[in-house]
Each structure stands twice: as C-alpha cells, then as structure tokens.
Design an enzyme around this catalytic site. Structure first.
Site, PDB file in Angstrom:
ATOM      1  N   ARG A  97       0.863  -1.180   0.000  1.00 49.46           N
ATOM      2  CA  ARG A  97       0.000   0.000   0.000  1.00 49.46           C
ATOM      3  C   ARG A  97       0.898   1.228   0.000  1.00 49.46           C
ATOM      4  O   ARG A  97       1.520   1.554   0.998  1.00 49.46           O
ATOM      5  CB  ARG A  97      -0.937  -0.062   1.196  1.00 49.46           C
ATOM      6  CG  ARG A  97      -1.880  -1.263   1.113  1.00 49.46           C
ATOM      7  CD  ARG A  97      -2.403  -1.733   2.433  1.00 49.46           C
ATOM      8  NE  ARG A  97      -1.348  -2.121   3.352  1.00 49.46           N
ATOM      9  CZ  ARG A  97      -1.563  -2.451   4.619  1.00 49.46           C
ATOM     10  NH1 ARG A  97      -2.784  -2.455   5.098  1.00 49.46           N
ATOM     11  NH2 ARG A  97      -0.561  -2.795   5.397  1.00 49.46           N
ATOM     12  N   ASP A 153       1.779  -6.410   8.885  1.00 52.62           N
ATOM     13  CA  ASP A 153       2.170  -5.208   8.160  1.00 52.62           C
ATOM     14  C   ASP A 153       3.684  -5.070   8.236  1.00 52.62           C
ATOM     15  O   ASP A 153       4.261  -5.084   9.330  1.00 52.62           O
ATOM     16  CB  ASP A 153       1.491  -3.978   8.738  1.00 52.62           C
ATOM     17  CG  ASP A 153       0.006  -3.923   8.414  1.00 52.62           C
ATOM     18  OD1 ASP A 153      -0.444  -4.726   7.581  1.00 52.62           O
ATOM     19  OD2 ASP A 153      -0.699  -3.073   8.995  1.00 52.62           O
ATOM     20  N   GLU A 165       2.889  -4.035  12.458  1.00 45.87           N
ATOM     21  CA  GLU A 165       1.637  -4.370  13.134  1.00 45.87           C
ATOM     22  C   GLU A 165       1.297  -5.828  12.868  1.00 45.87           C
ATOM     23  O   GLU A 165       1.736  -6.423  11.879  1.00 45.87           O
ATOM     24  CB  GLU A 165       0.463  -3.499  12.652  1.00 45.87           C
ATOM     25  CG  GLU A 165       0.510  -2.061  13.102  1.00 45.87           C
ATOM     26  CD  GLU A 165      -0.759  -1.300  12.761  1.00 45.87           C
ATOM     27  OE1 GLU A 165      -1.799  -1.941  12.470  1.00 45.87           O
ATOM     28  OE2 GLU A 165      -0.722  -0.061  12.770  1.00 45.87           O
TER      29      GLU A 165
END
Length: 315
Positions: free
Chosen positions: A225, A273, A281
């Site tokens: 992302r 993440d 995370e």
C-alpha cells in the site's frame, strides 16, 4: 454447514474490495449456508446459551443489491458450523465484551475464528512487542519526556495511537522536532493515554506491505500500500495505492517465524504489516486485501482461507 459472520452491517459493504464478502462468496460456492449478525446482536441469559438475532442470506450476484434475506431468526451460536468474527476495528470496550460472549459460546460448543481469547491477547499495535527482533526501534509510553528522549535519539519518528485504524491519528516528526509537543499532547491527552513511537522507516515510499498468513502459512503475494503525493501513510483508507507483489524473502522469513506461533493460539487469519524489512503491526480482527491480491495476481486468497477453515473444522 452454516457459517455465522459476525460483521459490520451488510448494507455498508463495498463488495468490489471487501474481504468478508470474498469469504462469503467462496463459502456459498461450496454450498455452505451464510448467516450474519452484528456483534450487538449477541446476548446471553442465565439458564440459556449465547444467542443472536441473525439473518440467513443468499448472494444475488448483483453488484449493488448483492444479498437477499431468506430468513430472520434467533440462532443459538453454538448450533452453527463455525463463527467468523469479522467486525472491523477499533477494538473498543464493546468489541471486548463481544469477544467474551463469543468465548462463552465456545464453552457451549461453538467454533470461533479468530479465537476470542486470541483476539483479546493480540492488540494490533502492541502484539509486535513479543517479536522485537523483527521490528524497528519502538517506544510505548504515556510519558512525554520519554517520547522526547526517543526523538532525540532517532531524530525521525512516527507517533500513533494504540486504538487507531486505517492510518488514523498517525504523525511524522522529523529532525527539527517541529510540532512534537503538540503531537504528544494530541495523542497522549495530558498523560492519560498510551501511544506508540517508532523510528521512521524510509522504505514506506515503496509501500506498507500486507502479508496475509492463513493457518500459519503465508499467502504467496502481498499487497504493498503505497503512499500517494505528500502523504506518509500507505493505508488504503488514507488514499494509498494497492500494488500486489510476490512475497519477498524477508516477508517470508517474518511470516514463517510468526505464522505457526499465532496459528497455534487460534488465529486462523492474520495480516502482518511490513515496511522495508521491519514488522510494524499484527492485524487479527478483520484482515483484508483478499480481493486486491486476487484481482492483480489471480491467486484466490478466499479459496485458501476457506480450505483452511474447512480443515480446522474437520473431525
């Protein structure tokens, strides 16, 4: 079998990207029944069992009116084949209470994924503390002076609340320390709220990668992302661009180190993440990115997930 999805209101689903919808579609394709309720519908009374007001639904194939309600009824949660807890964060008091009700349903015989106790034990920001060898320099504190010392040491830092989602409340403070005091005041509310501070990882420009781990095994593709424009956040909810990529050797190393540990605790689906080579995370409430990965690579994440679910339920 009937699968009960405890999730946000169906009317708000964006089916072109929603991972819970992808799970439902694959489960229905295999002949499983679909039940839905919101967590607020769960209840228990002495002398009885955990029940919920549920809706049995069928998928229509229409992009807009994507489901129809076949039946609305009270359902004993333990009578369903499996419960999938897919309510989006934040993990607030009501979410916490819902996990306890689902824990009681487990004692009555329900099979719940992810396991309610594991959801409570793995807050998504703080769960990384167990794996310090994989994370960037990190501080968790209420103490403003400790934050300032951390900034003095690392010079370029990210500050974030522990209960945020979708990139909400994330700040970057560079070497000049501009607005550090204001950011601390905003996040820790005069020392009454705990925050997290991490050394800035410059590889964020290449994306905040979501590594999906199912039953302890990584999906072979990640969704990077990538922040857009002057934004520092890659979260899709914050305008990041999702680009699917093959799992890197470092992504695989992290996933294979954590995956079996987390799966053994009842976490069937986890979203790690990763920025650069650092874990940031561990997402356990309702990990997403199924459809983006499938649309860009052809790999069917939902099929891998339902395979794992069926295997977990096998006698």
């Amino acid at each position: 079998m009937d699968l009960l999805f405890v999730a946000d209101p169906l009317e708000g689903f964006k089916t072109y990207k929603d991972s819970t919808f992808a799970m439902m579609r694959e489960a229905a394709r295999r002949g499983h029944g679909l039940l839905h309720c919101e967590s607020r519908a769960l209840r228990w009374q002495r002398g009885g069992s955990v029940v919920a007001d549920t809706r049995r639904i069928e998928l229509t194939g229409d992009a807009h009116d994507w489901f129809r309600v076949v039946e609305s009824t009270e359902t004993r949660v333990a009578d369903t084949g499996a419960v999938l807890m897919r309510q989006d964060p934040p993990f607030d008091s009501e979410y916490f209470y819902a996990t306890h009700l689902l824990g009681q349903a487990e004692r009555e015989g329900a099979r719940v994924f992810n396991k309610p106790a594991a959801l409570r034990d793995h807050p998504e920001k703080l769960a990384i503390l167990e794996f310090p060898e994989h994370i960037a320099p990190t501080l968790v504190t209420r103490d403003a002076a400790a934050v300032r010392r951390f900034h003095d040491e690392h010079r370029d830092v990210i500050l974030k609340p522990l209960d945020g989602m979708g990139g909400m409340g994330i700040f970057r403070v560079g070497p000049d320390g501009l607005n550090l005091g204001s950011v601390i005041e905003t996040l820790n509310a005069g020392g009454t709220r705990t925050l997290m501070v991490q050394r800035y990882v410059p590889e964020i420009v290449h994306g905040d990668k979501r590594v999906l781990v199912i039953a302890g095994k990584p999906v072979p593709y990640v969704l990077a992302r990538i922040p857009q424009g002057s934004e520092i956040r890659g979260n899709l909810a914050a305008g990041g661009k999702g680009v699917a990529q093959p799992l890197s050797p470092r992504d695989r190393e992290i996933a294979e180190a954590l995956g079996p540990v987390l799966a053994a605790r009842g976490l069937l689906l986890v979203g790690l993440d990763v920025i650069g080579d650092r874990l940031t995370e561990i997402n356990v409430t309702s990990p997403t990115c199924f459809q983006e990965i499938q649309q860009q690579t052809g790999f069917d994440v939902a099929a891998m997930f339902v395979d794992a679910l069926e295997a977990a339920l096998a006698p």
